[in-house]
Write a protein that holds these residues in place. Structure first.
Motif: not given
Length: 102
Positions: A3, A7-8, A10, A43-44, A46-47, A50, A52
């Protein structure tokens, strides 16, 4: 453990080129990093929250308009920080757990 790294992954994929969700899901499920596309979209989100990644729409030759994701400047910076930490971390862990018995 996955988990925290997905993210990294992606961000790393998006550093290569902008991608739409299905492309990302194929790459991540193929690598065994996510179970299904349903785990990717939160997840996308959240990115994006953020700061990002950002999105843009692009017409598709084979269907409806696709939402593509690409890195922002903050996303590039975040990925660079992760890369700087990952290699030494992975080296230490590999040295501890190793591949064989002492």
């Amino acid at each position: 453990m996955r988990k925290g790294v997905v993210e990294y992954c992606v961000l790393g994929l998006l550093a290569r080129e902008p991608m739409y969700g299905w492309q990302l899901a194929d790459a991540l499920t193929g690598a065994g990093l996510i179970a299904s596309i349903g785990t990717l979209y939160p997840l996308l989100g959240r990115l994006k929250d953020n700061g990002w990644v950002t999105t843009f729409d692009q017409p598709s030759d084979s269907g409806p308009v696709r939402k593509y994701y690409r890195l922002t400047g903050s996303g590039i910076d975040q990925l660079d920080r992760f890369r700087a930490q990952w290699t030494p971390f992975a080296r230490v862990v590999t040295g501890i757990v190793g591949e064989g018995r002492p």
